[in-house]
Design a protein around this motif. Sequence first.
Motif, PDB file in Angstrom:
ATOM      1  N   GLN A  23       0.814  -1.219   0.000  1.00 56.34           N
ATOM      2  CA  GLN A  23       0.000   0.000   0.000  1.00 56.34           C
ATOM      3  C   GLN A  23       0.844   1.263   0.000  1.00 56.34           C
ATOM      4  O   GLN A  23       0.353   2.339  -0.300  1.00 56.34           O
ATOM      5  CB  GLN A  23      -0.959   0.001   1.190  1.00 56.34           C
ATOM      6  N   GLU A  69       2.926   4.030  -4.449  1.00 54.50           N
ATOM      7  CA  GLU A  69       1.897   5.008  -4.824  1.00 54.50           C
ATOM      8  C   GLU A  69       0.975   4.511  -5.934  1.00 54.50           C
ATOM      9  O   GLU A  69      -0.207   4.841  -5.936  1.00 54.50           O
ATOM     10  CB  GLU A  69       2.570   6.329  -5.232  1.00 54.50           C
ATOM     11  N   TYR A  93       0.252   1.352  -6.597  1.00 52.72           N
ATOM     12  CA  TYR A  93      -0.359   0.051  -6.309  1.00 52.72           C
ATOM     13  C   TYR A  93      -1.875   0.193  -6.187  1.00 52.72           C
ATOM     14  O   TYR A  93      -2.386   1.093  -5.505  1.00 52.72           O
ATOM     15  CB  TYR A  93       0.196  -0.533  -5.010  1.00 52.72           C
ATOM     16  N   ARG A  94      -2.606  -0.674  -6.867  1.00 54.93           N
ATOM     17  CA  ARG A  94      -4.055  -0.810  -6.691  1.00 54.93           C
ATOM     18  C   ARG A  94      -4.366  -2.290  -6.727  1.00 54.93           C
ATOM     19  O   ARG A  94      -4.359  -2.894  -7.810  1.00 54.93           O
ATOM     20  CB  ARG A  94      -4.832  -0.137  -7.841  1.00 54.93           C
ATOM     21  N   CYS A 129       4.663  12.757  -3.533  1.00 56.37           N
ATOM     22  CA  CYS A 129       3.485  12.607  -2.662  1.00 56.37           C
ATOM     23  C   CYS A 129       3.814  13.036  -1.236  1.00 56.37           C
ATOM     24  O   CYS A 129       2.989  13.643  -0.555  1.00 56.37           O
ATOM     25  CB  CYS A 129       2.988  11.156  -2.665  1.00 56.37           C
ATOM     26  N   ALA A 144      -1.678   8.945  -1.908  1.00 54.48           N
ATOM     27  CA  ALA A 144      -1.637   8.173  -3.152  1.00 54.48           C
ATOM     28  C   ALA A 144      -2.714   7.095  -3.189  1.00 54.48           C
ATOM     29  O   ALA A 144      -3.082   6.628  -4.261  1.00 54.48           O
ATOM     30  CB  ALA A 144      -0.257   7.540  -3.329  1.00 54.48           C
ATOM     31  N   GLY A 145      -3.205   6.693  -2.021  1.00 52.86           N
ATOM     32  CA  GLY A 145      -4.255   5.676  -1.992  1.00 52.86           C
ATOM     33  C   GLY A 145      -5.563   6.189  -2.561  1.00 52.86           C
ATOM     34  O   GLY A 145      -6.352   5.424  -3.112  1.00 52.86           O
ATOM     35  N   THR A 146      -5.804   7.488  -2.444  1.00 52.48           N
ATOM     36  CA  THR A 146      -7.063   8.034  -2.942  1.00 52.48           C
ATOM     37  C   THR A 146      -6.838   9.019  -4.092  1.00 52.48           C
ATOM     38  O   THR A 146      -7.629   9.086  -5.033  1.00 52.48           O
ATOM     39  CB  THR A 146      -7.816   8.757  -1.796  1.00 52.48           C
ATOM     40  N   ASP A 147      -5.751   9.808  -4.010  1.00 55.11           N
ATOM     41  CA  ASP A 147      -5.470  10.742  -5.098  1.00 55.11           C
ATOM     42  C   ASP A 147      -4.927   9.992  -6.305  1.00 55.11           C
ATOM     43  O   ASP A 147      -4.134   9.068  -6.158  1.00 55.11           O
ATOM     44  CB  ASP A 147      -4.404  11.772  -4.668  1.00 55.11           C
ATOM     45  N   GLU A 148      -5.354  10.404  -7.482  1.00 57.82           N
ATOM     46  CA  GLU A 148      -4.778   9.831  -8.694  1.00 57.82           C
ATOM     47  C   GLU A 148      -3.568  10.688  -9.066  1.00 57.82           C
ATOM     48  O   GLU A 148      -3.728  11.821  -9.521  1.00 57.82           O
ATOM     49  CB  GLU A 148      -5.823   9.823  -9.811  1.00 57.82           C
TER      50      GLU A 148
END
Lengths: 767, 767
Positions: free
Chosen positions: A446, A449, A451-452, B407, B414-418
């Motif tokens: 996680q 940056e 990673y999805r 970031c 980075a988990g929510t922002d593209e």
Amino acid sequence: MTSFASPLWRKLQVYQVYGANTNVGKTVITTLLCKVAPRAGFLKPVSTGPSSEADDRHVKQFSPGTVTQCLYQFEEPVSPHIAATAHASQAPGDAEIVSSIHNILTRWAKDEAMSHAFVETAGGVHSPGPSGTSQADLYRPLRLPVVLVADFRLGGISSTIAAYESLLVRGYDVESVLVFEDAYYRNSDYLMDYFAARDIPLLALQRPPERLRRESLGNSSSDDAFQRDQQAMARYYEAVSRPSSGLGGLLSDLSVRHERRIGELETMASTAHKSIWYPFTQHNGLKPESLTVIDSARGDHFQVFQQPAVKADSSSSSVLGPVYDGSASWWTQGLGHGNPELALGAAYAAGRYGHVMFALGAHKPAIELAGLVLQHTANERLVRVFYSDNGSTAMEVAVKMALRASCQRYRWNAGTDEVEILGLKGSYHGDTIGTMDCSEPSTFNQKVEWYRGRGYWFDFPQVKMVRGSWTVVFPDQLAHAAHGNERESFSSLADIFNIEHREHSGFGRLYAYFIQQTLENLVKKQGRKFGALILEPLVLGAGGMLFVDPLFQHMLIKTVRQNPELIEPSLPIPGPSSSKSWTGLPIIFDEVFTGLYRFYHFSPSTFFPQASRPDIVANAKLLTGGLLPLSMTLASEDIFDAFSSSPAKEQALLHGHSYTAHPVGCHVARMSVTKMMEMERDGAWDQFKESWVDAGPGVATVDAAPRVTVWSIWPQNLLTALSNAASVESVWALGTVLSIVLCDHDSPGEPNFLPACPDSSFLSSRG
Amino acid sequence: MTSFASPLWRKLQVYQVYGANTNVGKTVITTLLCKVAPRAGFLKPVSTGPSSEADDRHVKQFSPGTVTQCLYQFEEPVSPHIAATAHASQAPGDAEIVSSIHNILTRWAKDEAMSHAFVETAGGVHSPGPSGTSQADLYRPLRLPVVLVADFRLGGISSTIAAYESLLVRGYDVESVLVFEDAYYRNSDYLMDYFAARDIPLLALQRPPERLRRESLGNSSSDDAFQRDQQAMARYYEAVSRPSSGLGGLLSDLSVRHERRIGELETMASTAHKSIWYPFTQHNGLKPESLTVIDSARGDHFQVFQQPAVKADSSSSSVLGPVYDGSASWWTQGLGHGNPELALGAAYAAGRYGHVMFALGAHKPAIELAGLVLQHTANERLVRVFYSDNGSTAMEVAVKMALRASCQRYRWNAGTDEVEILGLKGSYHGDTIGTMDCSEPSTFNQKVEWYRGRGYWFDFPQVKMVRGSWTVVFPDQLAHAAHGNERESFSSLADIFNIEHREHSGFGRLYAYFIQQTLENLVKKQGRKFGALILEPLVLGAGGMLFVDPLFQHMLIKTVRQNPELIEPSLPIPGPSSSKSWTGLPIIFDEVFTGLYRFYHFSPSTFFPQASRPDIVANAKLLTGGLLPLSMTLASEDIFDAFSSSPAKEQALLHGHSYTAHPVGCHVARMSVTKMMEMERDGAWDQFKESWVDAGPGVATVDAAPRVTVWSIWPQNLLTALSNAASVESVWALGTVLSIVLCDHDSPGEPNFLPACPDSSFLSSRG
């Protein structure tokens, strides 16, 4: 293999004297070196011929201040391997010789007065030792710096360079070259330039007088001639050991190189600490002292720089020390570090091809390796090999393959549909972002940056030995479905692997039901789309050495394959075009960690029935025997067809690294895989099967070579004992892997794990 | 380097006879082979010693049916390199010798009666030829199958194995070993086992009679002794050439191996066609005949299998033919295929280390290579090296590095922002999905199911020579901003590279304005977030050989660096902590294609002022000189600090392949990079600079070694001529790259391009 420090001390300089050939003057030159050194030791490990004429006596006579020793003396003037055959009972083994040399050198290193030690070999670099092993291999565990005595005779340029190259192939450093002058052939002129270009000093020395006794008078002994010989030699030694001869300068050169080597070892950690960004390493708080400076490696051991603990004692304490390569260098090693056959194989492919472009190219190493692996992976589905560079890229390729096949069959639009993968919790498939996306979100990935996580990951039942009993432990959801049953015991590990039998037990049905319910929920209720099922067969390595109940993986594959409507409910289900076609989902086995004899099967797929073997397989790590990066992705014909159904270039598999199928890697891989197959065929590991023979009814039978398919080099009774230790939660072993889970009394829900690996080169050294 | 087919014919079998040493019986054994063969040719390329005693005469005398020839005869009985020095005017060059051998063999191949040809070397494998080149290297372009004559004398086991290994390192195949019997030393027993384990047949033959004349009677000639010698030899040859001697069997073995080799070449394409999945290849409609079967490679050429065009003629037409490696094997080759120094270097590192784990490890090859590249890349920002396996993984690492840094500084989640990247249209950074995402959507990458382009890509001005004039051509948007001005002409390419001068011209301001407006629109209006600026400096290779106006890349970097508010308008802008810190965005240079002397600069960064050199650089391809996969990502200290500001393990850079910093790759890379630096220092390429000398005011000056920084091995007048051809739209050249864009009269808006590359090993062979 015995392990000891490669001899290197601050004060005592040790050199191994190799000859480009026999009779090139090794002993005379070594005598000169001994005379010129402040105080030298001369060690002849193996000597043949009358002891009255032995080299150590010669040295003692003409360099009286030298400490001399000969370890093994054979009276016949023949090669040691022939002499030893005649006296087999006296013949020392390779390990004994090397260990004896090490002991003597260590003793000499403690002698304050001793400045140099010279270990003189017999004959040429590849002349066999008593066991028949070439000396260059026999003495390699010591990896002493080399003084090479070149050949001054006709043909000597060639024999000298060839000998030098054979030493290089074994990772020796040649620190200087000595040669007798010969005004006619002038080898020394040519060799001087040759070695200067390689930063190796060469010294040419006056030739010793011809010996009257041997050369001119045959075997008839003549005291007079003998006396004259002795006097002539004494005069020669006096003349040539004078400062003007250049020997003093040579010793100075050697000292400078010795100091430089130690200086490099001393500063390498701080240089690395400043300039290297280490993989998977938090540099915050990292000290240079935490770095392991590796001088060389051989078999299962590194030779690493030892920070001197006490300054005062440092001159006689060893600069290097052996360290066991406990993780087999991230699970890459199959045939041991510094393997000379692989080194030579790498050189051969480099010399024949270098690298040649693989776009529409075909070369023997790549084609043969592909055929070999396809043939022996024992999976009739797999017919194609795609090459890339490492496990991560092999899995990127596998994902591209599978998603194209599934999107095409199910008519999904990958540009707008979010197509995911199915997997297991704790799985790991590599560090490139595409393969990271195949693993569930965790503390680690996680932080990356881009990673999805794109998938759903099943929790799964695990195999463990708990208090002496082989057990399958269910995760919560399954235990719930099993009416609170948390675990099942088995009388042997082989019973757990009796998949076809267990499939029809209650647990087979339980697993199938659980998997089906989960998929229906994901696909029908949540509307998710899955394009591949990705599994690490049997063991999740990077995820913490988790041993999956093979029945669960089997039922997962079978359920997906037999029920394509679970994956895409809205389409009419096409029947499989052949028994080798994929149905439901393309199944990917990530065998990067588990493949190629990790579990003493060529492929871990062969623990499963044909019906649950994969459509796509990724191989890497052990593929090259532990030398170089190379990987392959194997695929079935209909996966391949998904990319070639139309002639459009952009429908092709758009992947290919510059060094795709590089010949050096393919050639070395073919050698390594072949070697491991030979070891299997020759029963090299049969001794380890014994404790696993009576492991289960119906599977194992006892005869000369026990037919056990599920076993480990770790004996069962060791596991039983470990599993009964108070601090141990559970253990398991399979193939080369031993895992011990310790109880954590502070947080009992979070057991620590301690994966362990045996000899990195056990595949050979225990064979 | 002259190029010709490696000699291989269906009917005529050709062997090169190498000796393990001099005086091991090469000529006697070759004479025997000639006698036993149906009809043989004997070729001695270089002979020394009195012509009355020359080997070809000996063969002719005792095997009268043999066609014999000697190419170069020197009367002195010394090594050819010494004999040739005395007669420098007669001394042939290496290429001449090899070419002459090729011509004679080709002539013999046309002779229906001829069954075998034996090319006898002089001395041992490394005995120098007339030019001083070792024979094993001199004759390597022919790569003839080898018959090795082993050494029967004391020490002969060693010299035979060492010679064999030197041949292997150069990619020779040893097809059989012959040796004289010696009851005392019994070398043949040992060597029989040794070679049998390597699948090479060995034949031991009775020793010839001692020669009376030479051995016992010194120089005093004696007709009687001579006669007796001749008679004894004749009897010997008769006896040993009888069928029972085993020579017939040996010839049969050789024939089987010869047939097998040709059989493999004939079937390899169909085997590959069935089992290999080729990179970037549409298999639909692909025929086996489209595959290139590569038997070996040397310098700039492959030796490839020639499908026989006419069956009837096939026995005398060459089975192999040379093919020029036009793309330098996907732009990897720096020092030529089959380079023996790199092959030996690979073997040395393999023998010393194999692979050793790099997690907290330090070994000399990795540390030295890192230091070398950091030092010479001439970018004061770069202080750290992260190793991985190929250009794609190096770029995955670069992206992970840059996104973390940005970031963190801009406090994006980075988990929510593209978070996206900035780049140029047509850029390409590799085939792993993470790096594919760094390129704009195109016909190709959109077919990859998980591809999601994440970025904005600027259109850019391109450098071209159009009708003899160096021109910068603007894209539509820029032309619009420039009031319809579509292009700008320059008097030289060097003028285009005069970045600091041009920066203050109208075009510098125009570019800056255009870039600023674009960014404001993207960030302020559209609310997009960008985490890195990724550029291929100067040339976009994979995107179709597009030459970017360096001023545009400079202004892009400068604009981003000087205006962090363009990237994140809502935060107070932190001042840079030092001149080496990144500001605005981390700048990544993908130098995988352009780096390491592609343009005769160590790094293409050095075409730019220090102020616009990158924070992160990826290197691969040429790094290992064209042998093996290896890559590095260089980074600045504050990029590194973004991962080590906290001691949390999960904040570390989570990347690392199994073979990270493998010693073989690092060692070979250090050798290759050093070699190229030496060539630059020694002016190896100065001849190519001449046509570029008067290329521009203020940049180039004429003196002994012209100080030209912008030049190509393709002469300017060639470019001018090409650019004036009717079918050519434009051309350009820089360093080793020549690009020719052809006019496409059917669709004038879509010019075809034809990137071309000179000698793959031009760095050496033209030096």
